[in-house]
Design a protein around this motif. Structure first.
Motif, PDB file in Angstrom:
ATOM      1  N   LYS A 212       2.973  12.852   5.542  1.00 14.88           N
ATOM      2  CA  LYS A 212       3.813  12.970   4.350  1.00 14.88           C
ATOM      3  C   LYS A 212       3.610  11.777   3.417  1.00 14.88           C
ATOM      4  CE  LYS A 212       8.078  11.129   6.472  1.00 14.88           C
ATOM      5  NZ  LYS A 212       7.681  11.114   7.889  1.00 14.88           N
ATOM      6  N   PRO A 213       3.820  11.968   2.124  1.00 14.87           N
ATOM      7  CA  PRO A 213       3.608  10.876   1.166  1.00 14.87           C
ATOM      8  C   PRO A 213       4.666   9.786   1.293  1.00 14.87           C
ATOM      9  CG  PRO A 213       4.540  12.786   0.069  1.00 14.87           C
ATOM     10  CD  PRO A 213       4.193  13.219   1.460  1.00 14.87           C
ATOM     11  N   TYR A 214       4.327   8.618   0.785  1.00 13.21           N
ATOM     12  CA  TYR A 214       5.230   7.471   0.876  1.00 13.21           C
ATOM     13  C   TYR A 214       6.557   7.731   0.170  1.00 13.21           C
ATOM     14  CZ  TYR A 214       6.633   2.545   0.887  1.00 13.21           C
ATOM     15  OH  TYR A 214       7.306   1.365   1.086  1.00 13.21           O
ATOM     16  N   SER A 215       6.536   8.568  -0.846  1.00 10.14           N
ATOM     17  CA  SER A 215       7.764   8.879  -1.589  1.00 10.14           C
ATOM     18  C   SER A 215       8.794   9.604  -0.717  1.00 10.14           C
ATOM     19  CB  SER A 215       7.443   9.725  -2.823  1.00 10.14           C
ATOM     20  OG  SER A 215       6.825  10.945  -2.437  1.00 10.14           O
ATOM     21  N   GLU A 216       8.344  10.197   0.401  1.00 14.29           N
ATOM     22  CA  GLU A 216       9.247  10.920   1.299  1.00 14.29           C
ATOM     23  C   GLU A 216       9.494  10.160   2.596  1.00 14.29           C
ATOM     24  OE1 GLU A 216       7.965  14.925   1.935  1.00 14.29           O
ATOM     25  OE2 GLU A 216       7.500  15.247  -0.178  1.00 14.29           O
ATOM     26  N   ARG A 217       9.257   8.853   2.578  1.00 15.36           N
ATOM     27  CA  ARG A 217       9.401   8.069   3.797  1.00 15.36           C
ATOM     28  C   ARG A 217      10.820   8.160   4.370  1.00 15.36           C
ATOM     29  NH1 ARG A 217       9.107   5.131  -0.672  1.00 15.36           N
ATOM     30  NH2 ARG A 217      10.549   3.419  -1.130  1.00 15.36           N
TER      31      ARG A 217
ATOM     32  N   ALA B 216      -1.729   9.712  -1.998  1.00 15.72           N
ATOM     33  CA  ALA B 216      -2.414  10.950  -2.371  1.00 15.72           C
ATOM     34  C   ALA B 216      -3.144  11.496  -1.155  1.00 15.72           C
ATOM     35  CB  ALA B 216      -3.396  10.699  -3.526  1.00 15.72           C
ATOM     36  N   ASP B 217      -3.708  12.692  -1.333  1.00 15.98           N
ATOM     37  CA  ASP B 217      -4.441  13.352  -0.261  1.00 15.98           C
ATOM     38  C   ASP B 217      -5.697  13.966  -0.854  1.00 15.98           C
ATOM     39  OD1 ASP B 217      -5.106  14.391   2.165  1.00 15.98           O
ATOM     40  OD2 ASP B 217      -3.332  15.652   2.394  1.00 15.98           O
ATOM     41  N   LEU B 218      -6.743  14.042  -0.039  1.00 15.21           N
ATOM     42  CA  LEU B 218      -7.994  14.669  -0.474  1.00 15.21           C
ATOM     43  C   LEU B 218      -8.272  15.857   0.448  1.00 15.21           C
ATOM     44  CD1 LEU B 218     -10.204  11.493  -1.129  1.00 15.21           C
ATOM     45  CD2 LEU B 218      -8.872  12.824  -2.788  1.00 15.21           C
ATOM     46  N   PRO B 219      -7.705  17.017   0.140  1.00 14.69           N
ATOM     47  CA  PRO B 219      -7.839  18.173   1.041  1.00 14.69           C
ATOM     48  C   PRO B 219      -9.274  18.638   1.241  1.00 14.69           C
ATOM     49  CG  PRO B 219      -6.802  18.801  -1.047  1.00 14.69           C
ATOM     50  CD  PRO B 219      -6.848  17.316  -1.025  1.00 14.69           C
ATOM     51  N   ALA B 220     -10.110  18.506   0.230  1.00 15.52           N
ATOM     52  CA  ALA B 220     -11.501  18.941   0.382  1.00 15.52           C
ATOM     53  C   ALA B 220     -12.219  18.113   1.443  1.00 15.52           C
ATOM     54  CB  ALA B 220     -12.223  18.843  -0.959  1.00 15.52           C
ATOM     55  N   VAL B 221     -11.962  16.807   1.441  1.00 16.10           N
ATOM     56  CA  VAL B 221     -12.569  15.932   2.453  1.00 16.10           C
ATOM     57  C   VAL B 221     -11.993  16.254   3.824  1.00 16.10           C
ATOM     58  CG1 VAL B 221     -12.924  13.546   3.180  1.00 16.10           C
ATOM     59  CG2 VAL B 221     -12.941  14.125   0.738  1.00 16.10           C
ATOM     60  N   ALA B 222     -10.703  16.516   3.867  1.00 18.10           N
ATOM     61  CA  ALA B 222     -10.054  16.852   5.135  1.00 18.10           C
ATOM     62  C   ALA B 222     -10.681  18.099   5.748  1.00 18.10           C
ATOM     63  CB  ALA B 222      -8.557  17.050   4.919  1.00 18.10           C
ATOM     64  N   ARG B 223     -10.914  19.127   4.910  1.00 17.53           N
ATOM     65  CA  ARG B 223     -11.529  20.361   5.420  1.00 17.53           C
ATOM     66  C   ARG B 223     -12.948  20.097   5.904  1.00 17.53           C
ATOM     67  NH1 ARG B 223      -8.845  22.568   0.888  1.00 17.53           N
ATOM     68  NH2 ARG B 223     -10.756  22.445  -0.358  1.00 17.53           N
ATOM     69  N   LEU B 224     -13.645  19.208   5.216  1.00 10.32           N
ATOM     70  CA  LEU B 224     -15.030  18.895   5.577  1.00 10.32           C
ATOM     71  C   LEU B 224     -15.123  18.279   6.971  1.00 10.32           C
ATOM     72  CD1 LEU B 224     -17.969  18.852   4.505  1.00 10.32           C
ATOM     73  CD2 LEU B 224     -17.516  16.524   3.695  1.00 10.32           C
TER      74      LEU B 224
ATOM     75  N   SER C 261       6.930   2.259  10.732  1.00  7.59           N
ATOM     76  CA  SER C 261       5.638   2.941  10.698  1.00  7.59           C
ATOM     77  C   SER C 261       5.322   3.553   9.337  1.00  7.59           C
ATOM     78  CB  SER C 261       5.605   4.036  11.767  1.00  7.59           C
ATOM     79  OG  SER C 261       6.698   4.927  11.613  1.00  7.59           O
ATOM     80  N   GLU C 262       6.348   3.832   8.533  1.00  4.78           N
ATOM     81  CA  GLU C 262       6.104   4.441   7.225  1.00  4.78           C
ATOM     82  C   GLU C 262       5.384   3.495   6.263  1.00  4.78           C
ATOM     83  OE1 GLU C 262       6.684   7.498   6.456  1.00  4.78           O
ATOM     84  OE2 GLU C 262       8.529   8.255   7.368  1.00  4.78           O
ATOM     85  N   GLU C 263       5.505   2.186   6.493  1.00  2.00           N
ATOM     86  CA  GLU C 263       4.942   1.214   5.539  1.00  2.00           C
ATOM     87  C   GLU C 263       3.539   0.728   5.886  1.00  2.00           C
ATOM     88  OE1 GLU C 263       9.410   1.018   5.293  1.00  2.00           O
ATOM     89  OE2 GLU C 263       8.028   0.703   6.955  1.00  2.00           O
ATOM     90  N   ILE C 264       3.014   1.113   7.053  1.00  2.00           N
ATOM     91  CA  ILE C 264       1.736   0.508   7.456  1.00  2.00           C
ATOM     92  C   ILE C 264       0.558   1.039   6.642  1.00  2.00           C
ATOM     93  CG2 ILE C 264       2.570  -0.013   9.767  1.00  2.00           C
ATOM     94  CD1 ILE C 264       0.983   2.360  10.818  1.00  2.00           C
TER      95      ILE C 264
END
Length: 260
Positions: A131-136, A174-182, A166-169
């Motif tokens: 999850k993103p840092y904004s939802e920590r 952001a996320d890169l879904p294309a790289v994740a799928r790769l 652990s949320e701050e480490i």
């Protein structure tokens, strides 16, 4: 320390490997993250238990720190249920398995509990750690309560655990879904330091941690048939989630600033 295992059990756990790794984990626990563990008296001295914790941090250092706290204060090892994709990573899979990690599945969890292990689960799964840092510190959904079903079928008490720090480490921005799928991963994070700083970007930030083990929730009195009662399963799942969420808020206040 990644030489062929000498003392591994049927699950691949190697006590010698764990002992060799402990000084590095102790340094992270004591000096880097300055972990304070409370409620460790709630850990059973023997027998089975399901430890259910919140999950965060992009890389699952929370599992290693919870296991270190259990080993220090309870004198026992934990077996952590780990997402299957982690076992596809060439070098990490060896370390995970030899350190006590087991592919996450109901069958594996049930067998481990029937062998009277302490089993560590993260009911949020990949949704929590990615999850993103904004939802920590906002717990994600606990799914359909599969961890509760397993506890009921085995009569294992559930020990809720709240982890702050652990949320701050690795603050995920952001996320890169294309790289994740790769690479076959559930996510590929972008943080303030990764991938911008290359290998240096994988160094976790030195936040201050608190780990609180809460009162166990007993399940044996419901009997194994309780696992078939959907209302009961969802009720216990929500109870665990609410307890962890409230403990997270309380420990955020007790900790104060994240890096001081």
């Amino acid at each position: 320390i990644l030489s062929p295992p000498a003392e591994d059990d049927a699950w691949g756990y190697d006590e010698r490997f764990v002992r060799a790794s402990q000084p590095a984990l102790d340094a992270l626990y004591d000096r880097w993250w300055r972990v304070t563990a409370t409620g460790t008296e709630h850990l059973p001295a023997s027998g089975r238990a399901l430890i259910a914790a919140n999950h965060a941090g992009v890389v699952p250092w929370d599992g290693a720190m919870i296991s270190t706290a259990v080993r220090r204060h309870g004198g026992r090892d934990t077996r952590a249920l780990v997402l299957n994709w982690a076992f596809q990573l060439p070098w990490a899979s060896v370390a995970i398995r030899r350190g006590g990690g087991v592919p996450a599945s109901p069958a594996n969890a049930r067998r481990l509990l029937e062998e009277d292990h302490l089993v560590l689960v993260f009911p949020e799964g990949a949704k929590g750690i990615s999850k993103p840092y904004s939802e920590r510190y906002r717990l994600q959904r606990f799914g359909r309560g599969g961890f509760v079903e397993i506890a009921l079928r085995t009569g294992a008490p559930i020990v809720p655990v709240a982890v702050v720090g652990s949320e701050e480490i690795y603050p995920k921005i952001a996320d890169l879904p294309a790289v994740a799928r790769l690479i076959g991963a559930p996510y590929f994070p972008v943080t303030p330091t990764f991938p911008l700083l290359g290998p240096l970007g994988v160094v976790p930030l030195p936040s201050k941690w608190r780990i609180e083990f809460l009162d166990p929730i007993e399940t044996a009195s419901y009997g194994p048939e309780g696992a078939d009662d959907r209302a009961l399963v969802l009720e216990l799942s929500e109870r665990v989630r609410d307890l962890i969420q409230q403990a997270l808020y309380a420990n955020l206040v007790r900790r104060g600033p994240a890096f001081i």
